[in-house]
Scaffold this active site. Structure first.
Site, PDB file in Angstrom:
ATOM      1  N   SER A  49       0.853  -1.191   0.000  1.00 13.79           N
ATOM      2  CA  SER A  49       0.000   0.000   0.000  1.00 13.79           C
ATOM      3  C   SER A  49       0.897   1.252   0.000  1.00 13.79           C
ATOM      4  CB  SER A  49      -0.948  -0.036   1.194  1.00 13.79           C
ATOM      5  OG  SER A  49      -1.987   0.895   1.047  1.00 13.79           O
ATOM      6  N   ASP A 103      -8.666  -6.741  -4.685  1.00 19.47           N
ATOM      7  CA  ASP A 103      -8.222  -5.414  -4.241  1.00 19.47           C
ATOM      8  C   ASP A 103      -8.727  -4.370  -5.225  1.00 19.47           C
ATOM      9  OD1 ASP A 103      -6.943  -3.126  -3.414  1.00 19.47           O
ATOM     10  OD2 ASP A 103      -4.925  -3.996  -3.386  1.00 19.47           O
ATOM     11  N   HIS A 134      -7.909  -5.487  -0.278  1.00 15.38           N
ATOM     12  CA  HIS A 134      -6.614  -4.814  -0.190  1.00 15.38           C
ATOM     13  C   HIS A 134      -5.812  -5.281   1.024  1.00 15.38           C
ATOM     14  CE1 HIS A 134      -3.635  -1.673  -0.649  1.00 15.38           C
ATOM     15  NE2 HIS A 134      -3.890  -1.216   0.566  1.00 15.38           N
TER      16      HIS A 134
END
Length: 400
Positions: free
Chosen positions: A169, A335, A368
């Site tokens: 991320s 995601d 995610h």
């Protein structure tokens, strides 16, 4: 050699967030006025400090160091009990003895980013020029700023080249930035669930969160600490909205469905009738105990500004021209915050640059946040990539 001993149980208790901002329960590297951090905004930040944790032992030739970059709401406590929450480190699936990022083999560093609230200089830190907290007087920071500060930390530790930089991320963004800003200092890079720039949708979600914080009357134009308040409601709503983007519809349905929370029939009110409502409210309320609202504004803004191609005449492949770094890029099918298409764009640019790159799209419904969870395929891929890179780097046995 640098030898880091096992960490002792935390002494800080929940509610000491403000204390952690200046006096963290971790290691600290301090940089004086003679070593400013040059920010993209044109500001020289000095003095400043970087809070970090380190695990394992640095070998004799200093060739086994791994830098872990944390995500938006993470911090330096990747492999130890968190001093505020009492919870285990945030990447227990990947970091530890015998795990892919093996503390028996590698020297592992994880720092709180500049702009954070767990000991690295940020809006909740004390401004030495005024003796008051920075608040919104703190300059806006970027992902490249975070990486420059990390590079100064790596210099401070006497390490010339990192064996690997790893992150997911926002941590993946930092990982990619490391490979473009300091290619000669990164032997291998594992970039997970990330992209080289934020989409319009992601910027929109961040703006929603920022507006929720700033709409809270207790935010007080960022000076809430002067009245010993905290925009709990606004920050809690921001966290709830963001947390939805970290999951997937399938994961939410599997975990909660439409089940009611501790009741047989609806209350016909605005109480948390559904389990998913109760879950989100818990996520919001627990988050505000450990995170600073202004830091949330600054870090989300840093992600929004990130754009590697824009820094290379709009051509992403130019960012990695002639790179010798080994890459592994990983995405997850569910995601929708950083979809696989974003990872493929990275891989295509690396291929155009003749870089050594492997790519994996992992099928999972965990969204995610899959990179933080026990997803066996991801763990196996991470281990295999680091093992291969270690062999190529001459790290054939555990460091003792």
């Amino acid at each position: 050699m640098v030898n880091i001993q096992p960490l002792k149980p935390p002494t800080a208790q929940s509610g000491e967030r403000a204390h952690e901002a200046d006096h963290p329960s971790s290691l600290v590297a301090q940089f004086g006025v003679d070593k400013p951090l040059r920010l993209d905004s044109g500001v020289d930040l000095a003095p400043f400090q970087i809070a970090y944790q380190a695990y394992g032992e640095l070998n004799a030739d200093r060739s086994n160091a791994i830098l872990i970059c944390h995500a938006l709401t993470g911090d330096q406590h990747v492999g130890n009990v968190h001093p505020l929450t009492g919870k285990p480190g945030w990447w227990q699936t990947l970091v530890g003895p015998g795990k892919p990022i093996d503390t028996n083999r590698y020297f592992i560093i994880c720092s709180n980013v500049v702009g954070g609230c767990m000991g690295s200089t940020g809006p909740s830190s004390t401004n030495p020029a005024t003796g008051k907290l920075w608040g919104l007087d703190f300059p806006v920071i970027t992902i490249p700023d975070m990486v420059r500060a990390q590079a100064m930390l790596i210099d401070y530790l006497g390490i010339d080249k990192l064996f690997a930089v790893v992150g997911g991320s926002m941590g993946g963004m930092q990982t990619l930035q490391w490979t473009t800003a300091y290619p000669e200092r990164v032997f291998s890079a594992l970039a997970v669930a990330c992209s080289t720039r934020h989409s319009a949708q992601n910027i929109a979600f961040h703006e929603l969160g920022r507006q929720a914080v700033m709409a809270d009357p207790d935010w007080r134009n960022g000076r809430y600490f002067e009245t010993v308040t905290h925009p709990r409601r606004g920050l809690g709503v921001a966290r709830m909205a963001a947390h939805i983007t970290y999951l997937s519809d399938a994961a939410l349905h599997r975990k909660f469905g439409r089940r009611l929370q501790d009741r047989e029939v609806p209350t016909f009110s605005f109480d948390a009738d559904f389990e998913v409502e109760s879950y989100l409210r818990h996520q919001g309320s627990s988050f505000v105990e450990r995170f600073d609202a202004n830091s949330y504004l600054y870090l989300t803004r840093a992600m929004d500004y990130f754009d590697i191609a824009a820094d290379h005449q709009g051509v992403l492949a130019e960012a990695w021209r002639s790179t010798r770094t080994r890459f592994c890029v990983v995405s997850f099918t569910s995601d929708w915050l950083f979809p696989t298409s974003e990872s493929r764009a990275i891989v295509h640019a690396l291929n155009a640059s003749n870089a050594r790159v492997s790519f994996a799209e992992i099928e999972t419904d965990r969204g995610h946040d899959a990179f933080l969870l026990d997803v066996p395929e991801f763990i196996d891929i991470s281990r295999a990539f680091l093992e291969s890179a270690a062999s190529a780097h001459g790290l054939t046995s555990a460091s003792r």
